[in-house]
Design a protein around this motif. Sequence first.
Motif, PDB file in Angstrom:
ATOM      1  N   ASN A  25     -22.954 125.280 -41.124  1.00 27.09           N
ATOM      2  CA  ASN A  25     -22.426 124.064 -40.502  1.00 27.09           C
ATOM      3  C   ASN A  25     -23.323 123.524 -39.390  1.00 27.09           C
ATOM      4  OD1 ASN A  25     -20.225 123.959 -42.168  1.00 27.09           O
ATOM      5  ND2 ASN A  25     -18.875 125.032 -40.761  1.00 27.09           N
ATOM      6  N   ASP A  26     -24.191 124.350 -38.828  1.00 22.69           N
ATOM      7  CA  ASP A  26     -25.126 123.875 -37.799  1.00 22.69           C
ATOM      8  C   ASP A  26     -26.124 122.872 -38.368  1.00 22.69           C
ATOM      9  OD1 ASP A  26     -23.962 125.528 -35.873  1.00 22.69           O
ATOM     10  OD2 ASP A  26     -25.398 127.148 -36.208  1.00 22.69           O
ATOM     11  N   PHE A  27     -26.377 122.947 -39.662  1.00 23.28           N
ATOM     12  CA  PHE A  27     -27.376 122.077 -40.293  1.00 23.28           C
ATOM     13  C   PHE A  27     -26.794 120.757 -40.801  1.00 23.28           C
ATOM     14  CE2 PHE A  27     -29.008 126.420 -40.850  1.00 23.28           C
ATOM     15  CZ  PHE A  27     -30.202 126.285 -40.170  1.00 23.28           C
ATOM     16  N   LEU A  28     -25.498 120.699 -41.008  1.00 20.78           N
ATOM     17  CA  LEU A  28     -24.894 119.490 -41.571  1.00 20.78           C
ATOM     18  C   LEU A  28     -25.115 118.240 -40.713  1.00 20.78           C
ATOM     19  CD1 LEU A  28     -21.583 120.913 -43.075  1.00 20.78           C
ATOM     20  CD2 LEU A  28     -23.731 120.382 -44.240  1.00 20.78           C
ATOM     21  N   PRO A  29     -25.012 118.312 -39.368  1.00 18.68           N
ATOM     22  CA  PRO A  29     -25.252 117.090 -38.568  1.00 18.68           C
ATOM     23  C   PRO A  29     -26.684 116.548 -38.662  1.00 18.68           C
ATOM     24  CG  PRO A  29     -24.087 118.737 -37.273  1.00 18.68           C
ATOM     25  CD  PRO A  29     -24.512 119.397 -38.542  1.00 18.68           C
ATOM     26  N   LEU A  30     -27.618 117.366 -39.106  1.00 18.78           N
ATOM     27  CA  LEU A  30     -28.998 116.896 -39.261  1.00 18.78           C
ATOM     28  C   LEU A  30     -29.130 115.895 -40.399  1.00 18.78           C
ATOM     29  CD1 LEU A  30     -30.894 120.298 -38.932  1.00 18.78           C
ATOM     30  CD2 LEU A  30     -30.538 118.579 -37.153  1.00 18.78           C
ATOM     31  N   PHE A  31     -28.183 115.969 -41.353  1.00 18.20           N
ATOM     32  CA  PHE A  31     -28.225 115.106 -42.541  1.00 18.20           C
ATOM     33  C   PHE A  31     -26.868 114.433 -42.748  1.00 18.20           C
ATOM     34  CE2 PHE A  31     -31.025 118.768 -43.153  1.00 18.20           C
ATOM     35  CZ  PHE A  31     -32.241 118.132 -43.323  1.00 18.20           C
ATOM     36  N   PRO A  32     -26.498 113.489 -41.878  1.00 19.74           N
ATOM     37  CA  PRO A  32     -25.160 112.885 -41.958  1.00 19.74           C
ATOM     38  C   PRO A  32     -24.898 112.125 -43.260  1.00 19.74           C
ATOM     39  CG  PRO A  32     -26.530 111.716 -40.377  1.00 19.74           C
ATOM     40  CD  PRO A  32     -27.301 112.928 -40.810  1.00 19.74           C
ATOM     41  N   ASP A  33     -25.952 111.692 -43.946  1.00 17.81           N
ATOM     42  CA  ASP A  33     -25.766 110.934 -45.183  1.00 17.81           C
ATOM     43  C   ASP A  33     -25.746 111.811 -46.428  1.00 17.81           C
ATOM     44  OD1 ASP A  33     -25.777 108.659 -43.606  1.00 17.81           O
ATOM     45  OD2 ASP A  33     -27.924 108.321 -43.871  1.00 17.81           O
ATOM     46  N   MET A  34     -25.972 113.103 -46.263  1.00 16.75           N
ATOM     47  CA  MET A  34     -26.000 114.019 -47.403  1.00 16.75           C
ATOM     48  C   MET A  34     -24.694 114.786 -47.525  1.00 16.75           C
ATOM     49  SD  MET A  34     -29.570 116.043 -47.614  1.00 16.75           S
ATOM     50  CE  MET A  34     -31.111 115.236 -47.772  1.00 16.75           C
ATOM     51  N   LYS A  35     -24.387 115.121 -48.755  1.00 13.70           N
ATOM     52  CA  LYS A  35     -23.220 115.979 -48.995  1.00 13.70           C
ATOM     53  C   LYS A  35     -23.614 117.424 -48.674  1.00 13.70           C
ATOM     54  CE  LYS A  35     -21.240 113.078 -52.544  1.00 13.70           C
ATOM     55  NZ  LYS A  35     -19.877 112.768 -52.319  1.00 13.70           N
ATOM     56  N   PRO A  36     -22.645 118.256 -48.285  1.00  9.12           N
ATOM     57  CA  PRO A  36     -22.942 119.652 -47.958  1.00  9.12           C
ATOM     58  C   PRO A  36     -23.676 120.400 -49.071  1.00  9.12           C
ATOM     59  CG  PRO A  36     -20.745 119.111 -47.221  1.00  9.12           C
ATOM     60  CD  PRO A  36     -21.260 117.920 -47.999  1.00  9.12           C
ATOM     61  N   ARG A  37     -23.368 120.099 -50.306  1.00  8.05           N
ATOM     62  CA  ARG A  37     -24.029 120.776 -51.430  1.00  8.05           C
ATOM     63  C   ARG A  37     -25.533 120.501 -51.447  1.00  8.05           C
ATOM     64  NH1 ARG A  37     -21.764 123.068 -55.918  1.00  8.05           N
ATOM     65  NH2 ARG A  37     -23.081 123.241 -57.752  1.00  8.05           N
ATOM     66  N   ALA A  38     -25.938 119.285 -51.098  1.00  8.62           N
ATOM     67  CA  ALA A  38     -27.360 118.927 -51.065  1.00  8.62           C
ATOM     68  C   ALA A  38     -28.076 119.665 -49.936  1.00  8.62           C
ATOM     69  CB  ALA A  38     -27.518 117.421 -50.907  1.00  8.62           C
ATOM     70  N   VAL A  39     -27.401 119.806 -48.791  1.00  5.35           N
ATOM     71  CA  VAL A  39     -27.982 120.536 -47.665  1.00  5.35           C
ATOM     72  C   VAL A  39     -28.133 122.010 -48.038  1.00  5.35           C
ATOM     73  CG1 VAL A  39     -27.662 121.213 -45.251  1.00  5.35           C
ATOM     74  CG2 VAL A  39     -27.045 118.899 -45.978  1.00  5.35           C
ATOM     75  N   LYS A  40     -27.127 122.555 -48.707  1.00  2.00           N
ATOM     76  CA  LYS A  40     -27.166 123.953 -49.156  1.00  2.00           C
ATOM     77  C   LYS A  40     -28.345 124.178 -50.103  1.00  2.00           C
ATOM     78  CE  LYS A  40     -24.617 127.799 -49.766  1.00  2.00           C
ATOM     79  NZ  LYS A  40     -24.139 128.648 -48.708  1.00  2.00           N
ATOM     80  N   LYS A  41     -28.617 123.207 -50.950  1.00  2.81           N
ATOM     81  CA  LYS A  41     -29.736 123.308 -51.893  1.00  2.81           C
ATOM     82  C   LYS A  41     -31.072 123.373 -51.154  1.00  2.81           C
ATOM     83  CE  LYS A  41     -31.213 121.245 -56.203  1.00  2.81           C
ATOM     84  NZ  LYS A  41     -31.021 120.176 -57.169  1.00  2.81           N
TER      85      LYS A  41
END
Length: 78
Positions: A25-41
């Motif tokens: 969850n610390d990384f999600l704010p870095l990519f506000p336009d991306m879905k969590p699944r894309a950040v996980k990838k």
Amino acid sequence: MEESTKIIVDFIESKSKSKSKFYFNDFLPLFPDMKPRAVKKILSELVKSEVMEYWSSGSTTMYGLKGAGKQAGAEHED
């Protein structure tokens, strides 16, 4: 993908004085336009390419730069 990788590594390095392991969850704010699944990838690719590594406390999995943090040296003891 390369720009996303740089954003994540720069974020971790900017926090390295106080913290070496991060929750997903610390990384999600870095990519506000991306879905969590894309950040996980992106994070999974960084682990696969050995830029980052997983760290588990047993109940939680965290991410950190490979070889960074206080515990990194202790994990390789015989």
